[in-house]
Design a protein around this motif. Structure first.
Motif, short mmCIF file in Angstrom:
data_model
loop_
_atom_site.label_atom_id
_atom_site.label_comp_id
_atom_site.label_asym_id
_atom_site.label_seq_id
_atom_site.Cartn_x
_atom_site.Cartn_y
_atom_site.Cartn_z
N ASN A 1 1.27 14.32 -18.20
CA ASN A 1 1.72 13.06 -17.71
C ASN A 1 1.73 13.20 -15.80
N VAL B 1 -0.96 10.84 -13.11
CA VAL B 1 -0.45 10.09 -11.91
C VAL B 1 -0.86 10.85 -10.79
N HIS B 2 -1.56 11.92 -10.90
CA HIS B 2 -2.19 12.83 -9.58
C HIS B 2 -1.03 13.49 -9.07
N ARG C 1 5.25 8.03 -8.12
CA ARG C 1 4.47 8.64 -9.16
C ARG C 1 5.07 9.24 -10.10
N ILE D 1 6.81 7.07 -12.42
CA ILE D 1 5.96 6.56 -13.67
C ILE D 1 5.76 7.49 -14.79
N ALA D 2 5.32 8.95 -14.23
CA ALA D 2 4.87 9.89 -15.09
C ALA D 2 6.14 10.04 -16.05
N LEU E 1 -1.43 3.26 -5.63
CA LEU E 1 -0.75 3.32 -6.97
C LEU E 1 -0.94 2.22 -8.00
N SER F 1 -4.13 3.59 -9.52
CA SER F 1 -3.65 4.24 -10.53
C SER F 1 -3.14 3.83 -12.03
N LEU F 2 -2.23 2.75 -11.41
CA LEU F 2 -1.71 2.00 -12.74
C LEU F 2 -2.82 1.29 -13.59
N ILE G 1 -4.39 4.17 -15.65
CA ILE G 1 -3.59 4.24 -16.89
C ILE G 1 -3.51 3.51 -17.91
#
Length: 265
Positions: free
Chosen positions: A123, A127-128, A147, A150-151, A178, A181-182, A185
């Motif tokens: 996880n 989110v890097h 991040r 969120i993880a 972000l 990324s979202l 994901i």
């Protein structure tokens, strides 16, 4: 895919005050499909966070209720994870340990130590943040903290991800990264997301639908806008898109013509 995955039915809420009951929300009706990304937008004080808190189980509706996968929501639970504007990480724990705390809460009976470690790292990689997993919040930037938040939420494998202006405190570039990324994901996990935002561009870029709320008190859903733009969405390409600009215009017209900010009167 369930078409009535999450259902808000005639949700109203009143808070007691010295002047008598204050009605924050008035009969909110909303149905989300599984895997749908819905943004709530409206002026401050229109009850967006109150809606989120009722879905999270932190507030009880005065009338009406919430059904998630055919079960009534009455209290908080790991099937709904919240990401706040303030990352709310525990400062004495590393990024890894902050995620571990949530994973242990949810999966202590289902995963052994090796599986938990793999899941936490998975996880953080999503989110890097795998490169900084052993750093504490004070050692990483605001965007990196967000991040990790969120993880932590994703690691709980929630049925619904609730996001309260998750990128509101970040600079524009970090915010854009972000958001991208979202979107990645959400495409991978098919998460069901409700996000509060004040940012019209963010709402149009990320959402399948934008729910526009009227000014409080007794706020209601004013309009719902379907965002019919193909995914994956590229922010540079989309900025020239006629439909994208039409959706932006619709939201701006609602906010600044139909629902002028009460502070402006």
């Amino acid at each position: 895919m369930l078409n009535r995955y999450l259902e808000l039915s005639k949700v109203s809420i009143e808070f007691p005050t010295d002047q008598g009951p204050f009605k924050a929300l008035d009969e909110i009706d909303l149905i989300l499909k599984q895997g749908e990304f819905v943004s709530l937008i409206g002026h401050s004080g229109c009850g967006k966070s109150t809606v989120l808190n009722i879905v999270a189980g932190l507030y009880q509706a005065t009338t009406g209720g919430i059904i998630l996968e055919n079960k009534e929501v009455t209290d908080p639970g790991p099937d709904r994870a919240v990401v706040f504007q303030n990352h709310s990480l525990l400062p004495w724990l590393t990024a890894y340990e902050n995620v571990e705390l949530a994973v242990k809460q949810v999966f202590k009976k289902d995963k052994n130590a090796a599986e938990m470690k793999e899941w936490i790292e998975h996880n953080l990689t999503l989110v890097h943040m795998d490169h900084a997993m052993h750093k504490r919040p004070s050692e990483i930037s605001g965007g990196m903290k967000q991040r990790v938040g969120i993880a932590r939420a994703l690691a709980m494998q929630p049925k619904v991800l609730l996001m309260d202006e998750p990128f509101g405190a970040l600079d524009a570039l970090t915010r854009a990264h972000l958001q991208d990324s979202l979107m990645e994901i959400q495409a991978d996990l098919n998460s069901t997301v409700i996000m509060i935002t004040h940012d019209v561009d963010e709402a149009v870029l990320l959402s399948d639908r934008i729910v526009m709320m009227t000014n409080g008190p007794a706020a209601r859903i004013g309009e719902i806008l379907e965002i019919d733009l193909p995914r994956p969405r590229n922010r540079v390409e989309i900025s020239d898109n006629v439909e994208y600009n039409h959706y932006r215009h619709e939201v701006l017209a609602f906010l600044y013509e139909k629902q002028r900010n009460p502070a402006d009167h």
